[in-house]
Design a protein around this motif. Structure first.
Motif, PDB file in Angstrom:
ATOM      1  N   ALA A  77     -12.377  -9.216  11.077  1.00  0.00           N
ATOM      2  CA  ALA A  77     -13.607  -9.627  10.415  1.00  0.00           C
ATOM      3  C   ALA A  77     -14.560  -8.446  10.250  1.00  0.00           C
ATOM      4  CB  ALA A  77     -14.281 -10.735  11.220  1.00  0.00           C
ATOM      5  N   GLN A  78     -14.451  -7.465  11.161  1.00  0.00           N
ATOM      6  CA  GLN A  78     -15.314  -6.292  11.061  1.00  0.00           C
ATOM      7  C   GLN A  78     -14.887  -5.393   9.908  1.00  0.00           C
ATOM      8  OE1 GLN A  78     -15.314  -4.414  14.866  1.00  0.00           O
ATOM      9  NE2 GLN A  78     -16.640  -5.945  15.789  1.00  0.00           N
ATOM     10  N   VAL A  79     -13.633  -5.415   9.581  1.00  0.00           N
ATOM     11  CA  VAL A  79     -13.122  -4.626   8.465  1.00  0.00           C
ATOM     12  C   VAL A  79     -12.410  -5.582   7.527  1.00  0.00           C
ATOM     13  CG1 VAL A  79     -11.588  -2.772   7.783  1.00  0.00           C
ATOM     14  CG2 VAL A  79     -12.833  -2.608   9.929  1.00  0.00           C
ATOM     15  N   ASP A  80     -13.007  -5.828   6.393  1.00  0.00           N
ATOM     16  CA  ASP A  80     -12.410  -6.748   5.431  1.00  0.00           C
ATOM     17  C   ASP A  80     -11.326  -5.996   4.677  1.00  0.00           C
ATOM     18  OD1 ASP A  80     -11.746  -8.595   3.561  1.00  0.00           O
ATOM     19  OD2 ASP A  80     -13.802  -9.056   2.951  1.00  0.00           O
ATOM     20  N   VAL A  81     -10.154  -5.992   5.262  1.00  0.00           N
ATOM     21  CA  VAL A  81      -9.067  -5.172   4.717  1.00  0.00           C
ATOM     22  C   VAL A  81      -8.734  -5.537   3.271  1.00  0.00           C
ATOM     23  CG1 VAL A  81      -6.639  -4.546   4.990  1.00  0.00           C
ATOM     24  CG2 VAL A  81      -8.130  -4.678   6.993  1.00  0.00           C
ATOM     25  N   PRO A  82      -8.549  -6.820   2.960  1.00  0.00           N
ATOM     26  CA  PRO A  82      -8.211  -7.124   1.562  1.00  0.00           C
ATOM     27  C   PRO A  82      -9.281  -6.642   0.585  1.00  0.00           C
ATOM     28  CG  PRO A  82      -7.765  -9.005   2.975  1.00  0.00           C
ATOM     29  CD  PRO A  82      -8.503  -8.020   3.821  1.00  0.00           C
ATOM     30  N   ALA A  83     -10.551  -6.796   0.969  1.00  0.00           N
ATOM     31  CA  ALA A  83     -11.614  -6.354   0.057  1.00  0.00           C
ATOM     32  C   ALA A  83     -11.613  -4.831  -0.088  1.00  0.00           C
ATOM     33  CB  ALA A  83     -12.976  -6.829   0.579  1.00  0.00           C
ATOM     34  N   ARG A  84     -11.383  -4.145   1.017  1.00  0.00           N
ATOM     35  CA  ARG A  84     -11.400  -2.672   0.971  1.00  0.00           C
ATOM     36  C   ARG A  84     -10.229  -2.126   0.148  1.00  0.00           C
ATOM     37  NH1 ARG A  84     -13.548  -0.029   5.466  1.00  0.00           N
ATOM     38  NH2 ARG A  84     -12.933   1.893   4.419  1.00  0.00           N
ATOM     39  N   LEU A  85      -9.110  -2.807   0.225  1.00  0.00           N
ATOM     40  CA  LEU A  85      -7.899  -2.259  -0.402  1.00  0.00           C
ATOM     41  C   LEU A  85      -7.588  -2.875  -1.765  1.00  0.00           C
ATOM     42  CD1 LEU A  85      -5.482  -1.963   2.671  1.00  0.00           C
ATOM     43  CD2 LEU A  85      -7.089  -0.287   1.755  1.00  0.00           C
ATOM     44  N   ALA A  86      -8.359  -3.886  -2.132  1.00  0.00           N
ATOM     45  CA  ALA A  86      -8.069  -4.576  -3.395  1.00  0.00           C
ATOM     46  C   ALA A  86      -8.076  -3.599  -4.569  1.00  0.00           C
ATOM     47  CB  ALA A  86      -9.105  -5.673  -3.630  1.00  0.00           C
ATOM     48  N   GLY A  87      -7.001  -3.621  -5.317  1.00  0.00           N
ATOM     49  CA  GLY A  87      -6.903  -2.765  -6.495  1.00  0.00           C
ATOM     50  C   GLY A  87      -6.579  -1.316  -6.181  1.00  0.00           C
ATOM     51  N   ARG A  88      -6.490  -1.010  -4.898  1.00  0.00           N
ATOM     52  CA  ARG A  88      -6.226   0.394  -4.529  1.00  0.00           C
ATOM     53  C   ARG A  88      -4.791   0.614  -4.069  1.00  0.00           C
ATOM     54  NH1 ARG A  88     -10.867   3.322  -3.049  1.00  0.00           N
ATOM     55  NH2 ARG A  88      -9.400   5.066  -3.039  1.00  0.00           N
ATOM     56  N   VAL A  89      -4.181  -0.430  -3.536  1.00  0.00           N
ATOM     57  CA  VAL A  89      -2.789  -0.312  -3.052  1.00  0.00           C
ATOM     58  C   VAL A  89      -2.047  -1.583  -3.428  1.00  0.00           C
ATOM     59  CG1 VAL A  89      -3.382   1.198  -1.104  1.00  0.00           C
ATOM     60  CG2 VAL A  89      -3.389  -1.269  -0.797  1.00  0.00           C
ATOM     61  N   PRO A  94      -0.007  -5.122  -3.101  1.00  0.00           N
ATOM     62  CA  PRO A  94      -0.271  -6.243  -2.179  1.00  0.00           C
ATOM     63  C   PRO A  94       0.513  -6.155  -0.876  1.00  0.00           C
ATOM     64  CG  PRO A  94       0.049  -7.048  -4.420  1.00  0.00           C
ATOM     65  CD  PRO A  94       0.351  -5.584  -4.448  1.00  0.00           C
ATOM     66  N   GLU A  95       1.759  -5.668  -0.937  1.00  0.00           N
ATOM     67  CA  GLU A  95       2.540  -5.593   0.307  1.00  0.00           C
ATOM     68  C   GLU A  95       1.923  -4.614   1.302  1.00  0.00           C
ATOM     69  OE1 GLU A  95       3.590  -4.774  -2.732  1.00  0.00           O
ATOM     70  OE2 GLU A  95       5.116  -3.202  -2.724  1.00  0.00           O
ATOM     71  N   VAL A  96       1.259  -3.612   0.783  1.00  0.00           N
ATOM     72  CA  VAL A  96       0.585  -2.655   1.670  1.00  0.00           C
ATOM     73  C   VAL A  96      -0.629  -3.324   2.317  1.00  0.00           C
ATOM     74  CG1 VAL A  96      -0.668  -0.469   1.784  1.00  0.00           C
ATOM     75  CG2 VAL A  96       1.387  -0.655   0.361  1.00  0.00           C
ATOM     76  N   VAL A  97      -1.345  -4.106   1.533  1.00  0.00           N
ATOM     77  CA  VAL A  97      -2.524  -4.799   2.075  1.00  0.00           C
ATOM     78  C   VAL A  97      -2.112  -5.661   3.267  1.00  0.00           C
ATOM     79  CG1 VAL A  97      -4.359  -6.455   1.598  1.00  0.00           C
ATOM     80  CG2 VAL A  97      -3.675  -4.817  -0.174  1.00  0.00           C
ATOM     81  N   ALA A  98      -1.016  -6.384   3.102  1.00  0.00           N
ATOM     82  CA  ALA A  98      -0.581  -7.289   4.173  1.00  0.00           C
ATOM     83  C   ALA A  98      -0.226  -6.512   5.444  1.00  0.00           C
ATOM     84  CB  ALA A  98       0.627  -8.101   3.692  1.00  0.00           C
ATOM     85  N   VAL A  99       0.486  -5.421   5.275  1.00  0.00           N
ATOM     86  CA  VAL A  99       0.891  -4.639   6.451  1.00  0.00           C
ATOM     87  C   VAL A  99      -0.339  -4.000   7.112  1.00  0.00           C
ATOM     88  CG1 VAL A  99       2.145  -2.588   7.198  1.00  0.00           C
ATOM     89  CG2 VAL A  99       3.220  -4.205   5.632  1.00  0.00           C
TER      90      VAL A  99
END
Lengths: 225, 202
Positions: B3-15, B17-22
């Protein structure tokens, strides 16, 4: 004619050591250095108030904190100027000795010392602080480039966010960034596609088969390591 | 902790989807172990910006997570019961730069106030990144600390090594020379208070 003194002799000239502190074999060199510099060293150096005003005006234009000081990596600049080959080079301007920059211009003929050190208490107390604001200048010599940017941990590796500005048609591109204390990795991006590590900076493996350049900031009034 | 790092929001459009999940999983796992997570997000962003294939980005993120783990372990074995994220990140940086876990532990153990383990490790890592062999890096940093040199002398080491390299020394030679000097020079005056300068001797 130029003369390079031993690092310990330079520290003698900086007032950090006494002649007695030097190893015996370096004392003649130390004595010679003191003798050569004595007339100049003892002459009072008074900078014009107008020069001071000009430096401060430049700082304000750059958005620097009024208390910031920078120093200039003259050796690095000289290496770039004198290099007989095409190189890409970045210059970090030390944030803690801007005052020394003006003095260094006046005393350029006496380049025997290292950049002035920051107050240690400041540097150490500030280390690890989250306060932003250490100004670091990056310079890249990239003749023929149409655009140059810098991407790194300080801008989310955004290839477009931080362009460098060309200095006329010289092939020199530059930008000044306020970096938070800590260690940052970065690379230049030439023409939007070519990743170029900084040949003048330390570098580490980026994990992808390339190299990232590294700059470490010791504190807002500290230094770029 | 994600919750402190919104990974999907930070990585959206940058990598991809499989990278986001990992990365999301790696961040959660790292946070649960008390490790800093921002470097993991940054590594994924870097891979995306550089156009690296997804599998290589994932491998790099996992490798970095391993280095953060190793760094934290080295710091704990050096006596830091709960190392902070800054020190862990600095230790991982040192590992990336070529130091071994044992050397990270040794330097963390040797570090002294006012220069803490994070700054000490960052200096060492910068030296290694300049090309100083790991063994010489450790020796130089340790000797500087153990000789009781001022903090600024420790922070100055990368600059001094660069100066020696510019004069023609190899990184190893530069570090060895400075280590010898650190061991033999007399201890200087205590650190100068802010706003003061050392007196200049004639």
């Amino acid at each position: 004619m130029t003369r390079e003194f031993h690092p310990l002799v330079k520290r003698l000239l900086d007032g950090e050591l006494t002649l007695g502190d030097l190893p015996l074999e370096l004392r003649p060199e130390g004595e010679e250095a003191l003798r050569l510099l004595a007339p100049l060293d003892r002459a009072p150096v008074t900078l014009s108030p107008a020069l001071d005003a000009r430096v401060m005006a430049m700082l304000r234009r750059a958005g620097s904190p009024a208390t910031a000081r920078e120093s200039f990596r003259a050796g690095r600049v000289w290496r770039w100027i004198s290099a007989p080959r095409e190189v890409e080079i970045r210059l970090r301007v030390r944030p803690w000795a801007v005052g020394a920059l003006a003095a260094a211009a006046v005393l350029a003929a006496l380049v025997v010392g290292r950049p002035s050190a920051p107050p240690v208490g400041d540097a150490v107390a500030a280390f690890g602080s989250t306060r932003p604001g250490v100004l670091v200048r990056f310079v890249l010599y990239a003749p023929g480039a149409r655009r140059v940017a810098i991407a790194g941990t300080f801008n989310q590796w955004d290839r477009e966010a931080t362009p460098l500005a060309p200095a006329g048609t010289t092939g020199v591109w530059t930008t000044t960034l306020a970096l938070a204390p800590g260690q940052h990795q970065y690379a230049f991006v030439v023409d939007g596609a070519r990743w170029v590590p900084d040949p003048a900076a330390p570098a580490v493996d980026d994990g992808f088969g390339r190299r990232n350049s590294v700059v470490a900031i010791a504190g807002p009034r500290g230094r770029a390591l | 902790m994600s919750a402190q790092v919104d990974v999907p929001a930070r990585l959206a459009g940058r990598v991809p989807p499989e990278v986001v999940a990992v990365v999301r999983g790696a961040v959660d796992s790292a946070a649960a172990r008390g490790l800093p997570v921002e470097p993991l997000v940054q590594k994924a962003l870097e891979g995306g910006a550089k156009g690296v294939p997804a599998e290589r980005v994932i491998a790099a993120v996992r490798a970095l997570a391993g280095e953060l783990d190793a760094s934290a372990g080295a710091l704990r074995s050096a006596g830091l019961a709960a190392p902070d994220g800054d020190a862990i990140e600095a230790g991982a940086f040192a590992l990336t730069a070529g130091l071994q876990e044992g050397q990270v532990r040794e330097l963390a153990h040797a570090s002294r106030t006012p220069v803490g383990p994070a700054a000490t490790l960052r200096v060492a890592a910068t030296l290694a990144a300049l090309g100083v062999p790991a063994k010489e890096t450790v020796k130089l940093v340790r000797r500087t600390i153990e000789a009781g040199r001022a903090a600024v002398d420790l922070l100055d080491l990368p600059d001094r090594v660069e100066s020696e390299i510019a004069r023609g020394a190899t990184p190893a030679q530069a570090a060895a020379g400075l280590a010898r000097a650190a061991a033999h020079l007399p201890v200087g005056p205590p650190d100068v208070p802010p706003g003061r300068e050392r007196s200049r001797k004639p």
